[in-house]
Design an enzyme around this catalytic site. Sequence first.
Site, short mmCIF file in Angstrom:
data_model
loop_
_atom_site.label_atom_id
_atom_site.label_comp_id
_atom_site.label_asym_id
_atom_site.label_seq_id
_atom_site.Cartn_x
_atom_site.Cartn_y
_atom_site.Cartn_z
N SER A 1 -6.07 5.95 -0.14
CA SER A 1 -6.53 4.68 -0.68
C SER A 1 -8.01 4.47 -0.38
CB SER A 1 -5.72 3.52 -0.09
OG SER A 1 -4.35 3.68 -0.33
N GLN B 1 -5.76 -1.35 -7.13
CA GLN B 1 -6.07 -0.38 -6.08
C GLN B 1 -6.70 0.86 -6.70
OE1 GLN B 1 -3.16 2.21 -3.80
NE2 GLN B 1 -3.63 0.73 -2.17
N ASP C 1 0.80 -1.23 0.00
CA ASP C 1 0.00 0.00 0.00
C ASP C 1 0.84 1.28 0.00
OD1 ASP C 1 -2.59 1.40 0.23
OD2 ASP C 1 -1.89 1.94 2.23
#
Length: 425
Positions: free
Chosen positions: A357, A407, A335
């Site tokens: 995110s 993502q 991430d």
Amino acid sequence: MNTESVVEFLGNVTLLQRLPSSSLKRISEVVVFKGYDRGDYVVRENQNVDGVYFLLQGQAQVLRSAGEENYQEFPLKRYDFFGHGIFGDVYSADVVAVTELTCLLLMSDHRALLEIKSVSDSDKERCLVEDILYLEPLDLNVYRGFTPPNAPTYGKVYGGQLVGQALAAASKTVETMKIVHNFHCYFLLVGDINIPIIYDVNRLRDGNNFATRSVDARQKGKTIFTLFASFQKKQQGFIHQESTMPHTPAPETLLPREEMLERLVTEPLLPRDYRNQVATEISVPFPIDIRFCEPNRSTKQNKSPPRLKYWFRAKGKLSDDDQALHRCVVAFASDLIFATISLNPHRREGMSVAALSLDHSMWFHRPVRADDWLLFVIVSPTATESRGFATGKMFNRKGELVVSLTQEAVLREAVTIKPSFGAKL
């Protein structure tokens, strides 16, 4: 009964499902097989405790003296267990076999194997990322995670920490022969680094070959993050790989991220504001070694293609070979730099952008080692309506595709996001 079958059996015992596979393997090596005929006493009331019994085959009955006021009988069947109780070093009741019975006995000398230390229970010194992934069990399906003082935070709980800890919590509730093969998660609220995170696992399904879990991460009674994960027992099947690992310099020939940032801080040709920002990034510890494949001299003020390649691995050797641990570490690392590359084609001098995110998905195709080099290849095919979308592929040094990822992140210009316990949107 071979070791693999014993490990698989132990993985279905509720008491043991919070342990990593390495612990189950060690337990399988020291348990003693005990057989009983119908009517035999397995243990007697007030007998000294000799260990913990796990029922492998057959049925048994727990009996208390018939003269007692609250006389009760409790049936025991496969996967049940008993041992030390509230009376300390003696058994509190008789246990009698009601059929032919086979038990596995973990002797008291080995009872320390039941203790939970982290995703891995190795006695070796853990590296930083393992300390971050450590979870404290509160109940059968409930765990508590923390943000250690030396964890990366950026003013809020790092998204990869939520992903890694939630996946670790889910993994602890699944039999050891089943390993996560994909998960999907959503970032809902900003996490507070100053208070613990409660992870509540829901056992959605347990099949012969697959298991499904959902995990809600909560702070102050609010769900800040949720994850859905699927686990699979290893199976034989079709194999192919179309994706080819791109040619890149070897990681040993590239600068570590920290050293690269140190050089940028003292580069007089770069804007002062950017160098100050880089200095702040250096002060944030990160337990993953990152090596960018292309020289990174971007001031984040100039346009560049929405692509990125970098090698990464955990700093230090992980204390265990357990795939559950290694996949949690890879999830943790994934991430840090991902969908934000969607900003690259839109950067310009003086532009201020916030990126957070929104969701994150991973598919594990092959075994991974998080403490060996993995190449992360990222592409952003599109950005629209304040959202950037990116896809990623991870290759090991053999060129095998081990992980695929997607993502989406919210990208907003000229918005200052203050660390708070509020909605991310």
